[in-house]
Motif scaffolding. Structure first.
Motif, PDB file in Angstrom:
ATOM      1  N   ILE A   1       0.865  -1.188   0.000  1.00 39.09           N
ATOM      2  CA  ILE A   1       0.000   0.000   0.000  1.00 39.09           C
ATOM      3  C   ILE A   1       0.897   1.232   0.000  1.00 39.09           C
ATOM      4  N   ASP A   2       0.776   2.060  -1.032  1.00 37.05           N
ATOM      5  CA  ASP A   2       1.629   3.243  -1.121  1.00 37.05           C
ATOM      6  C   ASP A   2       1.044   4.389  -0.300  1.00 37.05           C
ATOM      7  N   ASN A   3       1.810   5.457  -0.188  1.00 36.05           N
ATOM      8  CA  ASN A   3       1.412   6.574   0.658  1.00 36.05           C
ATOM      9  C   ASN A   3       0.169   7.294   0.138  1.00 36.05           C
ATOM     10  N   ALA A   4       0.046   7.365  -1.188  1.00 31.39           N
ATOM     11  CA  ALA A   4      -1.123   8.042  -1.755  1.00 31.39           C
ATOM     12  C   ALA A   4      -2.406   7.300  -1.398  1.00 31.39           C
ATOM     13  N   THR A   5      -2.375   5.974  -1.499  1.00 30.74           N
ATOM     14  CA  THR A   5      -3.559   5.170  -1.181  1.00 30.74           C
ATOM     15  C   THR A   5      -3.909   5.285   0.292  1.00 30.74           C
TER      16      THR A   5
ATOM     17  N   VAL B   1       5.331  12.684   4.223  1.00 25.57           N
ATOM     18  CA  VAL B   1       5.812  11.330   4.487  1.00 25.57           C
ATOM     19  C   VAL B   1       7.201  11.134   3.904  1.00 25.57           C
ATOM     20  N   GLU B   2       7.405  11.576   2.672  1.00 29.42           N
ATOM     21  CA  GLU B   2       8.684  11.370   2.008  1.00 29.42           C
ATOM     22  C   GLU B   2       9.811  12.121   2.712  1.00 29.42           C
ATOM     23  N   SER B   3       9.557  13.354   3.114  1.00 31.98           N
ATOM     24  CA  SER B   3      10.613  14.164   3.713  1.00 31.98           C
ATOM     25  C   SER B   3      10.869  13.804   5.172  1.00 31.98           C
ATOM     26  N   PHE B   4       9.819  13.427   5.914  1.00 28.11           N
ATOM     27  CA  PHE B   4       9.968  13.211   7.357  1.00 28.11           C
ATOM     28  C   PHE B   4      10.184  11.734   7.708  1.00 28.11           C
ATOM     29  N   ILE B   5       9.529  10.834   6.983  1.00 31.78           N
ATOM     30  CA  ILE B   5       9.565   9.420   7.337  1.00 31.78           C
ATOM     31  C   ILE B   5      10.414   8.613   6.347  1.00 31.78           C
TER      32      ILE B   5
ATOM     33  N   VAL C   1       1.968   5.941   9.346  1.00 31.10           N
ATOM     34  CA  VAL C   1       2.876   5.816   8.214  1.00 31.10           C
ATOM     35  C   VAL C   1       3.903   4.720   8.432  1.00 31.10           C
ATOM     36  N   LEU C   2       4.424   4.655   9.643  1.00 30.14           N
ATOM     37  CA  LEU C   2       5.561   3.779   9.915  1.00 30.14           C
ATOM     38  C   LEU C   2       5.234   2.297   9.787  1.00 30.14           C
ATOM     39  N   PHE C   3       4.116   1.883  10.354  1.00 29.28           N
ATOM     40  CA  PHE C   3       3.958   0.468  10.654  1.00 29.28           C
ATOM     41  C   PHE C   3       3.268  -0.320   9.549  1.00 29.28           C
TER      42      PHE C   3
END
Length: 343
Positions: free
Chosen positions: A22-26, A41-45, A178-180
């Motif tokens: 599952i990608d971040n956009a979904t 998400v991309e910059s922080f995680i 986001v992480l898990f």
């Protein structure tokens, strides 16, 4: 630290992840997040994908930890060329078993057709994968057992309400969304001769005296007054402590094996997130080591992560290669590490 007196080798590895990545956009769309979500998400995680045991559309649980552990165990045994009847010891590390009782490990054993053997389920965060390896190595070194199936995994999606208003959450709580990810892994350890790297050492140690927990997970029973929030996390404390603990863990592995930093061929660092992993690897100071990471593709799936890393490592090891893995448990601060050498 266990340094096996005999020969203990990793004979086979297997993993299992629920459903497609599952990608971040979904994920952001399902949680009602705005257009800046992916950039944040991309910059922080730095995590790009994760696998979840629930259906995002309905919130229905599609996979249990026992489902994933069974699949991983079967794959590990197949990779080792062994049958369930060859296993005479089972150990599992998890922070989130399916139930308090019966243990998830015993459910997995039942499904695999394994009976009449010692089984141990350990309750811990990410270091539980290494704690399970250590327990198995102790028992194999004692000579009473020959082949152990060692597992680790977590299903954290059941703690997340898919209908929550994620946009109202502060960044510290958004991190958990986001992480898990979810998953399980398994490895076959055996004292029998054959292919596969030798376990040169494995250790775990608690370092959390007088330290506040970096993370908590709560149980929810019939009486909700006994329970608090399902998940709490002091990500800033984790961000500060884990790199330091990782350096300490690596130093301990190298001290006890007698290896130098420049002699490490592969390093399996803690897998907090894509961004944090890069910082940790830089701090470890192993100039000739190839990094083996997977968290950007799998998410932080807890006690499964070490096994996903091992699955990527083992086919790449050539004779003479040395690998060191480190895992850190941030709930009450446990350091752990292990060393492998290919003959």
């Amino acid at each position: 630290m266990v340094t096996p007196g005999g020969t203990i080798r990793m004979a086979g590895i297997g993993t299992a992840a629920p459903g497609p990545p599952i990608d971040n956009a979904t994920l952001g769309k399902r949680m009602g997040m705005g257009p800046m979500w992916e950039q944040w998400v991309e910059s922080f995680i730095g995590t790009k994908f994760r696998h979840l045991a629930v259906d995002l559309a309905t919130g229905e649980q599609r996979h249990t930890l026992a489902d994933l552990g069974e699949a991983a165990g079967r794959r590990a045994l197949a990779a080792a060329g062994l049958d369930p009847s060859d296993v005479d010891l089972m150990v599992m590390g998890t922070a989130m078993p399916d139930k308090l009782m019966p243990t998830t490990l015993n459910e997995i054993a039942d499904r695999l057709g394994i009976d009449g053997v010692p089984t141990f389920q350990l309750q811990s965060g990410c270091s539980g994968a290494v704690q399970a390896l250590e327990v198995a190595c102790h028992m194999l070194s004692a000579g009473a057992h020959r082949t152990a199936l060692v597992l680790g995994g977590d299903v954290s999606a059941k703690l997340v309400d898919p209908d929550m208003d994620a946009g109202a959450l502060p960044p510290a709580q958004l991190v958990n969304l986001v992480l898990f990810g979810d998953g399980a892994g398994a490895v076959v350890l055996t004292t029998e001769d054959g292919p596969g790297p030798l376990v040169r050492g494995v250790f775990t140690r608690l370092t959390g005296r007088n330290k506040a927990p970096g993370q908590t997970l709560d149980w929810f029973g019939g009486n909700r007054r006994f329970s608090g929030p399902p998940v709490t996390e002091d990500y800033k404390a984790i961000e500060a402590a884990v790199p330091v603990m990782a350096v300490s863990s690596l130093a301990e592995v190298l001290r006890r094996t007698g290896w130098g930093h420049s002699e490490v061929s592969f390093v399996l660092p803690p897998q907090l997130s894509g961004r944090m992993t890069a910082k940790i690897v830089a701090a470890l100071g192993v100039p000739n080591a190839v990094e083996v990471s997977c968290v950007e593709e799998t998410g932080n799936n807890g006690n499964a992560l070490v096994y996903f890393q091992l699955e990527r490592l083992l086919p790449r090891m050539a004779p003479g290669d040395r690998a060191v893995g480190v895992a850190i448990e941030s709930s009450k601060w446990i350091e752990s590490g292990f060393a492998l050498e290919q003959r």
